[in-house]
Design a protein around this motif. Sequence first.
Motif, PDB file in Angstrom:
ATOM      1  N   GLU A 153      72.700  58.465  -8.259  1.00 61.87           N
ATOM      2  CA  GLU A 153      71.604  58.251  -7.229  1.00 61.87           C
ATOM      3  C   GLU A 153      70.081  58.157  -7.976  1.00 61.87           C
ATOM      4  OE1 GLU A 153      71.428  58.125  -3.936  1.00 61.87           O
ATOM      5  OE2 GLU A 153      73.619  58.113  -3.841  1.00 61.87           O
ATOM      6  N   LEU A 154      69.628  58.872  -8.868  1.00 61.79           N
ATOM      7  CA  LEU A 154      68.746  58.734  -9.933  1.00 61.79           C
ATOM      8  C   LEU A 154      68.407  57.217 -10.328  1.00 61.79           C
ATOM      9  CD1 LEU A 154      68.418  62.017 -11.821  1.00 61.79           C
ATOM     10  CD2 LEU A 154      67.376  61.266  -9.523  1.00 61.79           C
ATOM     11  N   ILE A 155      69.770  56.800 -10.884  1.00 60.96           N
ATOM     12  CA  ILE A 155      69.558  55.225 -11.229  1.00 60.96           C
ATOM     13  C   ILE A 155      69.428  54.694 -10.068  1.00 60.96           C
ATOM     14  CG2 ILE A 155      70.913  53.619 -12.297  1.00 60.96           C
ATOM     15  CD1 ILE A 155      72.314  56.089 -14.000  1.00 60.96           C
ATOM     16  N   ALA A 156      69.955  54.440  -9.014  1.00 62.93           N
ATOM     17  CA  ALA A 156      69.850  53.726  -7.804  1.00 62.93           C
ATOM     18  C   ALA A 156      68.491  53.765  -7.313  1.00 62.93           C
ATOM     19  CB  ALA A 156      71.172  53.929  -6.727  1.00 62.93           C
ATOM     20  N   ASN A 157      68.036  54.788  -7.491  1.00 63.81           N
ATOM     21  CA  ASN A 157      66.569  55.008  -6.674  1.00 63.81           C
ATOM     22  C   ASN A 157      65.501  55.322  -7.749  1.00 63.81           C
ATOM     23  OD1 ASN A 157      67.323  55.277  -3.619  1.00 63.81           O
ATOM     24  ND2 ASN A 157      69.124  56.515  -4.622  1.00 63.81           N
ATOM     25  N   GLN A 158      65.726  54.737  -8.961  1.00 63.87           N
ATOM     26  CA  GLN A 158      64.738  55.165  -9.868  1.00 63.87           C
ATOM     27  C   GLN A 158      63.186  54.651  -9.622  1.00 63.87           C
ATOM     28  OE1 GLN A 158      66.234  54.216 -13.649  1.00 63.87           O
ATOM     29  NE2 GLN A 158      64.583  55.599 -14.803  1.00 63.87           N
ATOM     30  N   ARG A 159      63.137  53.523  -8.994  1.00 69.44           N
ATOM     31  CA  ARG A 159      61.766  52.885  -8.742  1.00 69.44           C
ATOM     32  C   ARG A 159      60.851  53.831  -8.027  1.00 69.44           C
ATOM     33  NH1 ARG A 159      60.293  46.776  -8.415  1.00 69.44           N
ATOM     34  NH2 ARG A 159      58.150  47.113  -7.746  1.00 69.44           N
ATOM     35  N   TRP A 160      61.341  54.012  -6.829  1.00 65.53           N
ATOM     36  CA  TRP A 160      60.667  54.844  -5.869  1.00 65.53           C
ATOM     37  C   TRP A 160      60.315  56.368  -6.425  1.00 65.53           C
ATOM     38  CZ3 TRP A 160      62.040  58.988  -3.311  1.00 65.53           C
ATOM     39  CH2 TRP A 160      63.517  59.148  -2.862  1.00 65.53           C
ATOM     40  N   MET A 161      61.479  56.731  -6.883  1.00 67.30           N
ATOM     41  CA  MET A 161      61.376  58.074  -7.551  1.00 67.30           C
ATOM     42  C   MET A 161      60.467  58.456  -8.480  1.00 67.30           C
ATOM     43  SD  MET A 161      65.348  59.453  -7.106  1.00 67.30           S
ATOM     44  CE  MET A 161      64.853  61.211  -7.182  1.00 67.30           C
ATOM     45  N   THR A 162      60.361  57.360  -9.315  1.00 70.59           N
ATOM     46  CA  THR A 162      59.308  57.328 -10.563  1.00 70.59           C
ATOM     47  C   THR A 162      57.894  57.329 -10.236  1.00 70.59           C
ATOM     48  OG1 THR A 162      61.137  56.344 -12.139  1.00 70.59           O
ATOM     49  CG2 THR A 162      58.839  56.101 -12.707  1.00 70.59           C
ATOM     50  N   GLU A 163      57.656  56.504  -9.081  1.00 65.29           N
ATOM     51  CA  GLU A 163      56.616  56.477  -8.570  1.00 65.29           C
ATOM     52  C   GLU A 163      55.983  57.877  -8.039  1.00 65.29           C
ATOM     53  OE1 GLU A 163      56.378  53.240  -5.623  1.00 65.29           O
ATOM     54  OE2 GLU A 163      56.899  51.935  -7.030  1.00 65.29           O
ATOM     55  N   LEU A 164      56.875  58.675  -7.301  1.00 69.24           N
ATOM     56  CA  LEU A 164      56.683  60.094  -6.771  1.00 69.24           C
ATOM     57  C   LEU A 164      56.422  60.926  -8.039  1.00 69.24           C
ATOM     58  CD1 LEU A 164      59.146  60.765  -3.920  1.00 69.24           C
ATOM     59  CD2 LEU A 164      56.504  60.813  -3.834  1.00 69.24           C
ATOM     60  N   ALA A 165      56.978  60.599  -9.030  1.00 67.31           N
ATOM     61  CA  ALA A 165      57.122  61.692 -10.015  1.00 67.31           C
ATOM     62  C   ALA A 165      55.828  61.242 -10.952  1.00 67.31           C
ATOM     63  CB  ALA A 165      58.163  61.130 -10.945  1.00 67.31           C
ATOM     64  N   GLN A 166      55.553  60.234 -10.972  1.00 67.59           N
ATOM     65  CA  GLN A 166      53.812  60.065 -11.439  1.00 67.59           C
ATOM     66  C   GLN A 166      52.943  60.465 -10.792  1.00 67.59           C
ATOM     67  OE1 GLN A 166      53.103  58.550 -14.256  1.00 67.59           O
ATOM     68  NE2 GLN A 166      54.925  57.586 -15.042  1.00 67.59           N
TER      69      GLN A 166
END
Length: 192
Positions: A153-166
Amino acid sequence: MIRYTSPTAHYAFHTYDQSDVRGGPVTPADVLMVNLLSLRFDWRDVTPLFVVGETPHVQLRQALDEALTEARALPALEDCTEEQAAMPALREANSLALAVPRSPRRDRRTWGPVAVSKVLHRLAPTVPLIDSYVCAFFATRSPRDIRLRMRAELIANQRWMTELAQRHRVRGEPMPLTRVADIAIWMDAQTS
């Protein structure tokens, strides 16, 4: 996510997530931190881990230290291979946690994979948090399966999750994606 990380909210973000982490083995304070994530440990759950001897509690603490060393040597879960995500030392810690005798004063087990994950995640974010919400989301109670499914799931959703993480930083760094996933799953369950 915004509500959970708000400095005025009564969630664990500014205590569990933002508290300093030092290198080295698991400490009593690290174990007690799980209380911020809805576990109810007291001195009777923590003190036996740090005595001298060959008790199930001491064996668990030693396994927690080994799992911590293993997890700290790995990249973020989304960057792990499936073999790395298997985390054999973590599997052993989970087994030993289940071998710790139940406390006669409790109606349920104190130690298990949930407690292990909550102790280790703050110290090594490659270890994802496991709780009933995460188990329900991934439709399994197997810690190994949760790690593998969360990794996917992290790999599949990495883009938007990385934006949140930032946007929601932990100790000055982007929030680990394993924690982004945990908070998103938990907050969604609270609103459902």
